[in-house]
Design an enzyme around this catalytic site. Structure first.
Site, PDB file in Angstrom:
ATOM      1  N   LYS A 201      40.040  36.552  34.713  1.00  0.00           N
ATOM      2  CA  LYS A 201      40.436  37.777  35.481  1.00  0.00           C
ATOM      3  C   LYS A 201      40.966  38.643  34.315  1.00  0.00           C
ATOM      4  CE  LYS A 201      43.504  39.312  39.196  1.00  0.00           C
ATOM      5  NZ  LYS A 201      44.100  38.880  40.388  1.00  0.00           N
TER       6      LYS A 201
HETATM    7  C1  R5P Z   1      48.107  39.578  38.731  1.00  0.00           C
HETATM    8  O1  R5P Z   1      48.014  39.335  37.426  1.00  0.00           O
HETATM    9  C2  R5P Z   1      48.145  38.648  39.587  1.00  0.00           C
HETATM   10  O2  R5P Z   1      47.204  37.693  39.555  1.00  0.00           O
HETATM   11  C3  R5P Z   1      48.334  38.942  41.044  1.00  0.00           C
HETATM   12  O3  R5P Z   1      49.614  38.973  41.646  1.00  0.00           O
HETATM   13  C4  R5P Z   1      47.356  39.794  41.649  1.00  0.00           C
HETATM   14  O4  R5P Z   1      46.243  38.957  41.851  1.00  0.00           O
HETATM   15  C5  R5P Z   1      47.021  41.022  41.531  1.00  0.00           C
HETATM   16  O5  R5P Z   1      45.944  41.758  42.186  1.00  0.00           O
HETATM   17  P1  R5P Z   1      45.841  43.190  42.326  1.00  0.00           P
HETATM   18  O6  R5P Z   1      46.355  44.042  40.907  1.00  0.00           O
HETATM   19  O7  R5P Z   1      44.454  43.660  42.404  1.00  0.00           O
HETATM   20  O8  R5P Z   1      46.871  43.818  43.388  1.00  0.00           O
END
Ligand code: R5P
Length: 291
Positions: A201
């Protein structure tokens, strides 16, 4: 009357046995259980996924939009391909009847009050299996203060995952003082893949994102990041999949939208149907107005 002897024909000895391939980049030599879990998260028809990320509480507490996951997120479950959450939320709030694949946050330690790269593995693989998880996710702080430990956390998680067929998603965790450019993400994604994560990711960058996906031998899902206007978030998701991402793992840009259910459906159309951002925005407004 005995059946006619057709055995010879039924064996079709002249036809080689089918050798099924596998639709995900770099995943064709994984074991069956691992592939099966990946095929629950990534849609085999489009080869892509819309993961809904709601794991923020593991270091941020009750983030805006996630104060009541039972009220704000459970209604969105039908519209995502997989949920990325903690085991605490899974056990306490997510209905066990749900057939959605669950990818579980497996790292933790410091809160937002401390140095974030000082993480540990925060869940046994045995518990992920017990929870019927479709995968686990872990931060990897390339360039961070605790870089080596963070990478070692991931490699131990990958080893544990390989023992039971559980895919690991490595998340590029960027320190606040670090430059978020293609050069950094090429480095971080490649290290994560080389050290065994089954998918990565990472964040979208305007300049050179296609070099990040091209040099990463396993699928990349685009991280959402901070809340943007809907058209910008949809454009970012569109550009990411057009430039080689295998989908998104978005949180705030969905659950902090004025109309999260409309937004996740618009993102779904962008990811799985290659819908153009403006068209997806029209869809968002139309769904929003229907309530
Ligand atoms: C970030 O690195 C983490 O994985 C999270 O807490 C989360 O998944 C971030 O998602 P978003 O940036 O789309 O809110």
């Amino acid at each position: 009357m005995p059946e006619a002897d057709t055995e010879g024909a039924r064996y079709q000895a002249d036809k080689p046995q089918t050798a099924p391939g596998f639709f995900l980049k770099g995943s064709h030599q994984l074991d069956w259980g691992m592939k099966n879990r990946l095929a629950r998260v990534f849609n085999p028809q489009s080869g892509r996924t819309v993961m809904l990320a709601v794991d923020h509480g593991y270091f941020q507490g009750p983030t805006t939009g996630l104060e009541r996951i039972d009220l704000s997120i459970v209604p969105l479950l039908p519209n995502c391909d997989a949920l990325f959450c903690t085991r605490g939320i899974l056990r306490s709030v997510i209905p066990a009847e749900s057939q959605k694949p669950m990818v579980l946050r497996a790292s933790g330690g410091p809160s937002i009050l401390k140095e974030l790269s000082d993480e540990q593995i925060a869940m046994d693989m045995e518990d992920a299996v017990r929870l019927n998880a479709a995968g686990v996710g872990i931060q990897v702080f390339v360039g961070g203060e605790f870089e080596t430990r963070s990478i070692h956390n991931m490699t131990r998680l990958v080893d544990a995952g390989l023992r039971c067929g559980m895919p690991v998603m490595g998340v590029t965790a960027v320190g606040t003082n670090m430059v978020r450019d293609a050069r950094y993400f090429r480095l971080a994604c490649r290290i994560i893949a080389e050290l065994g994560a089954q998918y990565v990711k990472t964040y979208y960058v305007d300049d050179g994102f296609e070099t990040v996906t091209a040099s990463c031998p396993v699928p990349i899902v685009m991280a959402g990041g901070k809340k943007l206007p809907e058209i910008e978030a949809l454009t970012m998701a569109y550009n990411a999949v057009q430039q080689g991402a295998s989908g998104v793992d978005m949180g705030r840009n969905i659950f902090q939208s004025d109309a999260p259910k409309a937004m996740i459906q618009a993102v779904h159309a962008v990811v799985h149907q290659n819908m153009k951002p403006q068209h997806a925005l029209d869809m968002f407004h139309s769904l929003k107005s229907q309530g």
